[in-house]
Design a protein around this motif. Sequence first.
Motif, PDB file in Angstrom:
ATOM      1  N   GLU A  16      42.509  36.858  31.358  1.00  0.00           N
ATOM      2  CA  GLU A  16      41.409  36.171  32.028  1.00  0.00           C
ATOM      3  C   GLU A  16      41.734  35.770  33.456  1.00  0.00           C
ATOM      4  O   GLU A  16      40.884  35.832  34.318  1.00  0.00           O
ATOM      5  CB  GLU A  16      41.009  34.930  31.224  1.00  0.00           C
ATOM      6  CG  GLU A  16      40.460  35.290  29.859  1.00  0.00           C
ATOM      7  CD  GLU A  16      40.100  34.064  29.047  1.00  0.00           C
ATOM      8  OE1 GLU A  16      40.198  32.940  29.579  1.00  0.00           O
ATOM      9  OE2 GLU A  16      39.728  34.228  27.882  1.00  0.00           O
ATOM     10  N   LYS A  17      42.968  35.320  33.700  1.00  0.00           N
ATOM     11  CA  LYS A  17      43.316  34.822  35.030  1.00  0.00           C
ATOM     12  C   LYS A  17      44.676  35.386  35.445  1.00  0.00           C
ATOM     13  O   LYS A  17      45.619  35.335  34.679  1.00  0.00           O
ATOM     14  CB  LYS A  17      43.383  33.296  35.032  1.00  0.00           C
ATOM     15  CG  LYS A  17      42.065  32.628  34.724  1.00  0.00           C
ATOM     16  CD  LYS A  17      42.213  31.126  34.707  1.00  0.00           C
ATOM     17  CE  LYS A  17      40.896  30.473  34.331  1.00  0.00           C
ATOM     18  NZ  LYS A  17      41.025  29.018  34.221  1.00  0.00           N
ATOM     19  N   PHE A  18      44.739  35.859  36.671  1.00  0.00           N
ATOM     20  CA  PHE A  18      46.004  36.347  37.206  1.00  0.00           C
ATOM     21  C   PHE A  18      46.484  35.361  38.258  1.00  0.00           C
ATOM     22  O   PHE A  18      45.698  34.870  39.063  1.00  0.00           O
ATOM     23  CB  PHE A  18      45.836  37.743  37.814  1.00  0.00           C
ATOM     24  CG  PHE A  18      45.649  38.803  36.767  1.00  0.00           C
ATOM     25  CD1 PHE A  18      46.737  39.435  36.206  1.00  0.00           C
ATOM     26  CD2 PHE A  18      44.376  39.128  36.323  1.00  0.00           C
ATOM     27  CE1 PHE A  18      46.557  40.395  35.227  1.00  0.00           C
ATOM     28  CE2 PHE A  18      44.193  40.089  35.342  1.00  0.00           C
ATOM     29  CZ  PHE A  18      45.289  40.730  34.796  1.00  0.00           C
ATOM     30  N   GLY A  19      47.767  35.051  38.238  1.00  0.00           N
ATOM     31  CA  GLY A  19      48.324  34.110  39.199  1.00  0.00           C
ATOM     32  C   GLY A  19      48.267  32.667  38.722  1.00  0.00           C
ATOM     33  O   GLY A  19      48.838  31.786  39.336  1.00  0.00           O
ATOM     34  N   ALA A  20      47.569  32.408  37.631  1.00  0.00           N
ATOM     35  CA  ALA A  20      47.492  31.057  37.085  1.00  0.00           C
ATOM     36  C   ALA A  20      48.640  30.863  36.097  1.00  0.00           C
ATOM     37  O   ALA A  20      49.175  31.823  35.557  1.00  0.00           O
ATOM     38  CB  ALA A  20      46.154  30.851  36.378  1.00  0.00           C
ATOM     39  N   THR A  21      49.026  29.634  35.884  1.00  0.00           N
ATOM     40  CA  THR A  21      50.068  29.349  34.907  1.00  0.00           C
ATOM     41  C   THR A  21      49.495  28.467  33.804  1.00  0.00           C
ATOM     42  O   THR A  21      48.535  27.732  34.012  1.00  0.00           O
ATOM     43  CB  THR A  21      51.273  28.638  35.546  1.00  0.00           C
ATOM     44  OG1 THR A  21      50.834  27.415  36.129  1.00  0.00           O
ATOM     45  CG2 THR A  21      51.922  29.505  36.602  1.00  0.00           C
ATOM     46  N   ARG A  22      50.094  28.568  32.656  1.00  0.00           N
ATOM     47  CA  ARG A  22      49.678  27.757  31.526  1.00  0.00           C
ATOM     48  C   ARG A  22      50.903  27.485  30.668  1.00  0.00           C
ATOM     49  O   ARG A  22      51.720  28.379  30.438  1.00  0.00           O
ATOM     50  CB  ARG A  22      48.627  28.491  30.710  1.00  0.00           C
ATOM     51  CG  ARG A  22      48.126  27.691  29.548  1.00  0.00           C
ATOM     52  CD  ARG A  22      46.987  28.386  28.863  1.00  0.00           C
ATOM     53  NE  ARG A  22      46.467  27.505  27.824  1.00  0.00           N
ATOM     54  CZ  ARG A  22      45.418  27.782  27.112  1.00  0.00           C
ATOM     55  NH1 ARG A  22      44.774  28.904  27.308  1.00  0.00           N
ATOM     56  NH2 ARG A  22      45.006  26.945  26.192  1.00  0.00           N
ATOM     57  N   GLU A  23      51.010  26.275  30.203  1.00  0.00           N
ATOM     58  CA  GLU A  23      52.123  25.926  29.327  1.00  0.00           C
ATOM     59  C   GLU A  23      51.938  26.629  27.988  1.00  0.00           C
ATOM     60  O   GLU A  23      50.846  26.640  27.419  1.00  0.00           O
ATOM     61  CB  GLU A  23      52.160  24.415  29.098  1.00  0.00           C
ATOM     62  CG  GLU A  23      53.299  23.995  28.206  1.00  0.00           C
ATOM     63  CD  GLU A  23      53.316  22.495  27.943  1.00  0.00           C
ATOM     64  OE1 GLU A  23      53.989  22.097  26.992  1.00  0.00           O
ATOM     65  OE2 GLU A  23      52.649  21.746  28.676  1.00  0.00           O
ATOM     66  N   ILE A  24      53.003  27.234  27.513  1.00  0.00           N
ATOM     67  CA  ILE A  24      52.976  27.902  26.217  1.00  0.00           C
ATOM     68  C   ILE A  24      53.893  27.133  25.286  1.00  0.00           C
ATOM     69  O   ILE A  24      55.069  26.938  25.570  1.00  0.00           O
ATOM     70  CB  ILE A  24      53.445  29.364  26.330  1.00  0.00           C
ATOM     71  CG1 ILE A  24      52.517  30.132  27.256  1.00  0.00           C
ATOM     72  CG2 ILE A  24      53.516  30.016  24.954  1.00  0.00           C
ATOM     73  CD1 ILE A  24      52.971  31.534  27.571  1.00  0.00           C
ATOM     74  N   ARG A  25      53.340  26.677  24.183  1.00  0.00           N
ATOM     75  CA  ARG A  25      54.121  25.914  23.206  1.00  0.00           C
ATOM     76  C   ARG A  25      54.578  26.831  22.084  1.00  0.00           C
ATOM     77  O   ARG A  25      53.792  27.624  21.563  1.00  0.00           O
ATOM     78  CB  ARG A  25      53.273  24.790  22.626  1.00  0.00           C
ATOM     79  CG  ARG A  25      52.902  23.775  23.667  1.00  0.00           C
ATOM     80  CD  ARG A  25      52.147  22.630  23.039  1.00  0.00           C
ATOM     81  NE  ARG A  25      51.265  22.084  24.066  1.00  0.00           N
ATOM     82  CZ  ARG A  25      50.097  21.542  23.840  1.00  0.00           C
ATOM     83  NH1 ARG A  25      49.638  21.449  22.626  1.00  0.00           N
ATOM     84  NH2 ARG A  25      49.376  21.086  24.833  1.00  0.00           N
ATOM     85  N   VAL A  26      55.815  26.686  21.707  1.00  0.00           N
ATOM     86  CA  VAL A  26      56.367  27.471  20.609  1.00  0.00           C
ATOM     87  C   VAL A  26      55.808  26.915  19.303  1.00  0.00           C
ATOM     88  O   VAL A  26      55.871  25.707  19.068  1.00  0.00           O
ATOM     89  CB  VAL A  26      57.909  27.394  20.613  1.00  0.00           C
ATOM     90  CG1 VAL A  26      58.491  28.134  19.421  1.00  0.00           C
ATOM     91  CG2 VAL A  26      58.466  27.946  21.914  1.00  0.00           C
TER      92      VAL A  26
END
Length: 62
Positions: A28-38
């Motif tokens: 959906e978004k390029f260049g954006a960051t998102r926290e990924i939880r294990v």
Amino acid sequence: MDVRVGPRDLPVRIVQEFGALKVSMDFEKFGATREIRVPPAARTGDLTEEVRKATEREGGQG
């Protein structure tokens, strides 16, 4: 592998089949960051053996 490209010439969806397994990813978004939880271990699994079997059924090396 099926790769769908959007109006900015970037992939928006990738679909790949490994024998009986089908993986689909939407971007959906390029260049954006998102926290990924294990996830907790109880909510995970090891698909190594299933992928190996599917690959062998398709005549590949595994």
